[in-house]
Design an enzyme around this catalytic site. Structure first.
Site, mmCIF file in Angstrom:
data_model
loop_
_atom_site.group_PDB
_atom_site.id
_atom_site.type_symbol
_atom_site.label_atom_id
_atom_site.label_comp_id
_atom_site.label_asym_id
_atom_site.label_seq_id
_atom_site.Cartn_x
_atom_site.Cartn_y
_atom_site.Cartn_z
ATOM 1 N N LYS A 31 4.168 17.699 3.768
ATOM 2 C CA LYS A 31 3.805 17.260 5.125
ATOM 3 C C LYS A 31 4.159 15.791 5.331
ATOM 4 O O LYS A 31 4.690 15.417 6.374
ATOM 5 C CB LYS A 31 2.302 17.480 5.325
ATOM 6 C CG LYS A 31 1.643 16.631 6.387
ATOM 7 C CD LYS A 31 0.148 16.900 6.419
ATOM 8 C CE LYS A 31 -0.711 15.840 7.052
ATOM 9 N NZ LYS A 31 -0.724 14.522 6.465
ATOM 10 N N ASN A 32 3.864 14.963 4.312
ATOM 11 C CA ASN A 32 4.021 13.522 4.496
ATOM 12 C C ASN A 32 5.456 13.029 4.314
ATOM 13 O O ASN A 32 5.711 11.845 4.408
ATOM 14 C CB ASN A 32 3.031 12.763 3.608
ATOM 15 C CG ASN A 32 1.596 12.995 4.091
ATOM 16 O OD1 ASN A 32 1.381 13.502 5.195
ATOM 17 N ND2 ASN A 32 0.625 12.646 3.277
ATOM 18 N N ARG B 161 -1.041 10.557 13.378
ATOM 19 C CA ARG B 161 -0.736 9.130 13.315
ATOM 20 C C ARG B 161 0.773 8.878 13.370
ATOM 21 O O ARG B 161 1.239 7.745 13.306
ATOM 22 C CB ARG B 161 -1.305 8.523 12.026
ATOM 23 C CG ARG B 161 -2.808 8.613 11.967
ATOM 24 C CD ARG B 161 -3.358 7.950 10.744
ATOM 25 N NE ARG B 161 -3.055 6.526 10.691
ATOM 26 C CZ ARG B 161 -3.661 5.605 11.421
ATOM 27 N NH1 ARG B 161 -4.608 5.945 12.266
ATOM 28 N NH2 ARG B 161 -3.330 4.338 11.308
ATOM 29 N N CYS C 24 -7.007 11.560 10.304
ATOM 30 C CA CYS C 24 -8.305 11.850 9.678
ATOM 31 C C CYS C 24 -9.208 10.621 9.675
ATOM 32 O O CYS C 24 -8.750 9.505 9.474
ATOM 33 C CB CYS C 24 -8.065 12.332 8.254
ATOM 34 S SG CYS C 24 -7.370 13.980 8.221
ATOM 35 N N ASP D 274 -5.282 11.499 -1.835
ATOM 36 C CA ASP D 274 -5.353 12.845 -1.237
ATOM 37 C C ASP D 274 -5.705 13.917 -2.269
ATOM 38 O O ASP D 274 -6.096 15.018 -1.905
ATOM 39 C CB ASP D 274 -4.010 13.190 -0.584
ATOM 40 C CG ASP D 274 -3.574 12.108 0.370
ATOM 41 O OD1 ASP D 274 -3.986 12.142 1.521
ATOM 42 O OD2 ASP D 274 -2.846 11.194 -0.060
ATOM 43 N N VAL E 108 -8.208 3.428 -1.980
ATOM 44 C CA VAL E 108 -7.211 3.432 -0.894
ATOM 45 C C VAL E 108 -7.879 3.502 0.485
ATOM 46 O O VAL E 108 -7.522 2.759 1.400
ATOM 47 C CB VAL E 108 -6.189 4.569 -1.084
ATOM 48 C CG1 VAL E 108 -5.164 4.575 0.047
ATOM 49 C CG2 VAL E 108 -5.478 4.428 -2.427
#
Ligand code: EPU
Length: 438
Positions: free
Chosen positions: A23-24, A97, A121, A311, A333
């Site tokens: 996804k990222n 975002r 999120c 994550d 983080v």
């Protein structure tokens, strides 16, 4: 109305699931297509809400997006890039975002960009100050308007020297997507070097960019006048893979994750092994299960790559509730990524949160009143509960907890999970989860 899943817990998950592109990376590669003068092709695209949101935003700006997650390939044609209406951008931005990463490409193509209020999120404050500082350094002007931010480039953006205060993933991507077509050389210090970023650099290099990455977090980009489209297969989603691994562990099952890639998961695999997880890597993917040996607790600190990903933290914490002893987790983080543990305690876990840095090094949140360290005492029996999905990774972690628990849970707001876990209900079926909708 939020979607609800009734989960009947206590069944070990066994079977096979497949992970596709990260996804990222996928969402960022889609944005990069705006920089090209010709068609881009992206493969391994997962069926997640973020891909739909970015497709919508690209289409608003005149990019023709075809193909789709069924065959996992997107074709992105940026020949007719154009300005979009502010209200339309706002409506399409959804809870993502990603719009902030449209700035550089749009400044190069159109001379201006508009950024609505950003979603994403709620795992911390998530400011955008690094992004705005970076854009100003390239020569862009940022203007606050009631409906969002208008950013414009009075002349061609200029290469520059940038040092990030923290190796932010998004700010590093902002620099890359802006510097590739700026005039002259850009030097970025303290860059994030996550595998997804290196894959984005590979995409940009295919387009014609000149980018070098040093081992000391310094990235140098020589701006070019023109970029073409790219043809690329996205790296696999290592967050999704680790989530299924944690599910196998917590439910005492065994899951083969097709597509999981060992090199990008080294740090996770070390921790997984330390807590008594077992895995076997083959050419197709990684099989995860739980070793019969006594389980050990761990001391764990989340960090930027090559550290333990933030994550991965949430699904792993659920696994830690099932190990013996006291595990310590220091989240460095995001300041508020341990809030999801309250619901786990309601389900029978024993997790105590602390404001102090319980890791080896003090972090940015140490003296700032954030509950960012946790002591997880295990093993604890989890029992079913009524739970509300708080964020993407927290949501999937609640599903794992519900599947590991005795009795029934009702998980509300599962639509959030579609942002990053494709076809997760089909995959739950494939590993024999016992649940029903509603
Ligand atoms: N930060 C600032 N100012 C900025 C930007 C970031 O203070 O302008 C801070 C953040 O508040 C945070 C830290 O820097 O404390 C790191 O944030 P980063 O910019 O690295 O995160 P991001 O780019 O917003 C991406 C992923 C996240 C992932 C983080 C860290 C995407 C779309 N999101 O976020 O993924 O957790 O990097 O690896 O790529 C997820 O997939 O569930 C997710 C949240």
């Amino acid at each position: 109305m939020s979607d609800v899943l009734t989960v009947h817990g206590g069944t070990p998950l066994r079977g096979e699931v497949q992970v596709r592109g990260a996804k990222n990376l996928v969402s960022k590669a889609m944005v990069a297509s705006l920089l090209g003068e010709s068609v881009s092709r992206l493969r391994g695209v997962p069926e997640i809400a973020d891909v739909r949101i970015v497709s919508g935003l690209l289409e608003l700006h005149g990019v023709d997006v075809s193909g789709g997650p069924d065959d996992g390939e997107l074709v992105l044609d940026p020949t007719n890039v154009e300005r979009a209406h502010v209200a339309d951008i706002d409506a399409h931005a959804g809870s993502s975002r990603i719009p902030i990463l449209f700035c550089g490409p749009l400044l190069h193509r159109l001379g201006e960009a508009f950024i609505p209020d950003l979603g994403g999120c709620r795992i911390g404050e998530r400011p955008i100050n690094y992004h705005m500082d970076v854009l100003r350094q390239f020569g862009a002007e940022v203007e606050k308007r009631p409906e969002g931010l208008r950013i414009h480039a009075p002349k061609r953006l200029q290469g520059t020297k940038i040092a990030l205060p923290f190796p932010s993933v998004g700010a590093t991507e902002q620099v890359l997507l802006t510097a590739v077509r700026a005039e002259g050389l850009t030097e970025l210090r303290n860059a994030a070097t996550e595998p997804e970023i290196l894959d984005l650099i590979a995409v940009l290099q295919k387009m014609g960019a000149i980018i070098s990455v040093d081992i000391d977090r310094v990235v140098r980009i020589e701006g070019v006048d023109r970029l073409e489209g790219f043809n690329h297969r996205a790296i696999p989603d290592r967050i999704e893979a680790a989530s299924w691994a944690s599910a196998a562990f917590a439910t005492r099952g065994e899951i083969f994750v097709e597509g999981a890639s060992q090199p990008d998961m080294m740090t996770f695999l070390n921790v997984f092994r330390k807590i008594g997880g077992a895995f076997e890597v083959d050419d197709r993917g990684i099989r995860f299960w739980r070793d019969a040996d006594p389980k050990r607790a761990v001391v764990l600190e989340t960090d930027v790559h090559p550290g333990f990903m933030t994550d991965w933290q949430q699904p792993l914490v659920v696994a830690l509730t099932q190990t013996s002893g006291l595990s310590i987790v220091h989240e460095t983080v995001y300041e508020n990524r341990l809030g999801f543990t309250r619901a786990l305690n309601d389900m029978g876990a024993t997790i105590q949160l602390y404001r102090e840095c319980l890791g080896g090094l003090p972090c940015r949140f140490g003296q700032r009143n954030f509950l960012h360290s946790a002591v997880v005492s295990g093993p604890t029996k989890l029992h079913g509960a009524e739970i509300e999905v708080p964020d993407l990774r927290g949501g999937f972690s609640y599903l794992i907890a519900a599947l590991a628990a005795e009795g029934d849970s009702r998980v509300h707001g599962i639509e959030l999970i579609y942002r990053g876990y494709e076809r997760f209900l089909d995959k739950l079926d494939a590993v024999g989860a016992n649940y029903e909708r509603g």
